[in-house]
Structures are given as C-alpha cells and as structure tokens.
Motif scaffolding. Structure first.
Motif, PDB file in Angstrom:
ATOM      1  N   GLY A 276      31.234  29.279  33.476  1.00  0.00           N
ATOM      2  CA  GLY A 276      32.188  29.636  32.427  1.00  0.00           C
ATOM      3  C   GLY A 276      31.485  30.348  31.291  1.00  0.00           C
ATOM      4  O   GLY A 276      30.641  29.753  30.615  1.00  0.00           O
TER       5      GLY A 276
ATOM      6  N   GLU B 151      33.217  34.038  35.119  1.00  0.00           N
ATOM      7  CA  GLU B 151      34.443  33.944  34.332  1.00  0.00           C
ATOM      8  C   GLU B 151      35.644  34.278  35.217  1.00  0.00           C
ATOM      9  O   GLU B 151      35.596  35.230  35.997  1.00  0.00           O
ATOM     10  CB  GLU B 151      34.379  34.901  33.139  1.00  0.00           C
TER      11      GLU B 151
ATOM     12  N   ASP C 248      35.733  31.883  40.464  1.00  0.00           N
ATOM     13  CA  ASP C 248      35.439  30.485  40.240  1.00  0.00           C
ATOM     14  C   ASP C 248      33.923  30.270  40.214  1.00  0.00           C
ATOM     15  O   ASP C 248      33.207  30.631  41.159  1.00  0.00           O
ATOM     16  CB  ASP C 248      36.069  29.641  41.348  1.00  0.00           C
TER      17      ASP C 248
ATOM     18  N   ASN D  87      32.824  24.885  32.122  1.00  0.00           N
ATOM     19  CA  ASN D  87      34.060  25.258  32.810  1.00  0.00           C
ATOM     20  C   ASN D  87      35.113  24.173  32.582  1.00  0.00           C
ATOM     21  O   ASN D  87      35.093  23.496  31.542  1.00  0.00           O
ATOM     22  CB  ASN D  87      33.782  25.496  34.302  1.00  0.00           C
ATOM     23  N   GLU D  88      36.027  23.963  33.519  1.00  0.00           N
ATOM     24  CA  GLU D  88      37.047  22.934  33.343  1.00  0.00           C
ATOM     25  C   GLU D  88      36.378  21.567  33.258  1.00  0.00           C
ATOM     26  O   GLU D  88      35.551  21.225  34.083  1.00  0.00           O
ATOM     27  CB  GLU D  88      38.040  22.945  34.509  1.00  0.00           C
TER      28      GLU D  88
END
Length: 221
Positions: free
Chosen positions: A63, A87, A115, A134-135
């Motif tokens: 990310g 990204e 991803d 990231n998430e």
C-alpha cells in the motif's frame, strides 16, 4: 495533530528529524487539503533513518498511496537500490510515478498496480525494509507473505499500530489482553497483527508511538 502524541512533541520530532524537501512539503499540503492519510514528516523521518541504519537497498511497500512513504525511503537508497510501490488505485500510483520522476528517483522505483499481497509473490527476496500499510484486516496475511523474504537484520514496519480511522486503541489493547470486546474489523486486524508478530519466531517487535503508531519488527535469524 497526532492522535498518539501531543502536538508539541510531534512538532519537535519533525524539527529534529531529516529536513523535508519541497516535494515532501507539496505532498504534505496535498494530504492536508484532501484529507489523505500519510505517515507525515515525523514518521517519514523515522522511515528514512531506519532505512539508513540497516543500509537498505531494497524496500517493499504493502500500500503506497501517492508515494509519500516510498519517497522518504527512496531518498536514502543507493543509486542501484529499489523500492517497490503497490497500489490498487491506478490514479494514485500514477501520481506517485510523477512525483518520483520530478525528483529524479523513478529509476530506483517499481510501480505495481494491483493487490499488494498478490504482487509480493512475484518478487524474490531479500528485502531490507518492508512497510505494511494495506487493509488492516490483512496485515497478518501481508506479514506471512513476506516474512521469509526479509533478510536477517531487516525490518518489517506496520503503520497505524495505535490509531487511524476506525481503529480504537483501547479496543486493541483489550483484545491483546485476551478480553472479549465489540470492536471494528480494523481494530481486530491491528490487534491480531500485534499479537502475531509478538509471537512470530525469528522476529522481535517494539512499538514506535509516533504519528499513528508504527510496529517495528526486526528479523533476528
């Protein structure tokens, strides 16, 4: 103002740390204007310092947004070094590419759209520094995807280890202590990550309580 430290302490960290250049100031202004989450100059200075301490040549980011943290890393890499930006937002990735081109650093960056966890499988190690951003619910997955690709003495850094958006640090601490609480998915993701790296064989972890909190894990063997 940081939600972790008083504004004066954050300002002091920025004053003591590496001097932001005009591009950093431009990106900071953009983040402020758009409400875009970045690590900010206080943590950016730490990223640069940590990269220098481990003599980093290769960096991987889970990310990257428009390239803020990657830019702090890239300034510390040798001419033949490499930072991999990932990204899912193509426009943000292209903005990152533009910033790097303007800075004359595009030759030490790779811009990967998609991803991040899928992307890292396409790379062989070793990496000297990894940034997980990231998430939050996938932090553990990101760590497991890259842990064997981190060299001995290398670092895995995880942003938002204390706060950010829906992350409640009181809930994170309660979950880490084994309590049963109603918490957001993001808070659970951070608690799961901190618990996971705390017990990860071959890694030692400490918390840098600056910005929104950075978990710093060093690979010992």
């Amino acid at each position: 103002m940081s939600d972790v430290l008083p504004e004066e302490v954050t300002a002091l960290a920025e004053a003591v740390g590496p001097e932001p250049d005009e591009l950093v100031e431009e990106m900071d202004a953009r983040a402020e204007r758009e409400g875009f989450p970045t690590v900010g100059p206080a943590v950016g200075g730490w990223l640069a310092l940590l990269a220098r301490v481990v003599d980093a040549r290769r960096v991987f980011e889970f990310g990257s947004g428009f390239g803020y943290s990657a830019y702090w890393f890239a300034r510390e890499l040798p001419a033949d070094g490499e930072v991999v930006l990932t990204e899912v937002d193509r426009d943000e990735l292209e903005d990152a590419r533009t910033y790097f081109e303007r800075a004359g650093l595009a030759d030490r960056a790779r811009f990967e759209h998609g991803d991040a966890i899928e992307t890292v499988t396409e790379y062989e190690g070793p990496f000297d520094v990894v940034l997980v951003d990231n998430e939050k619910s996938r932090y553990v997955e990101a760590f497991e995807a890259v842990r064997e690709k981190v060299r001995e003495g290398g670092l895995v850094l995880a942003d938002n280890a204390v706060t950010a958006g829906p992350i409640d640090r009181t809930d994170v601490l309660a979950l880490l202590s084994g309590e049963s609480v109603e918490a957001s998915d993001a808070s659970r993701g951070i608690a799961d990550y901190l618990g996971h790296v705390r017990e990860a064989e071959g890694f030692e972890t400490a918390l840098l309580p600056l910005g929104e909190g950075v978990a710093v894990s060093v690979r010992r063997d």
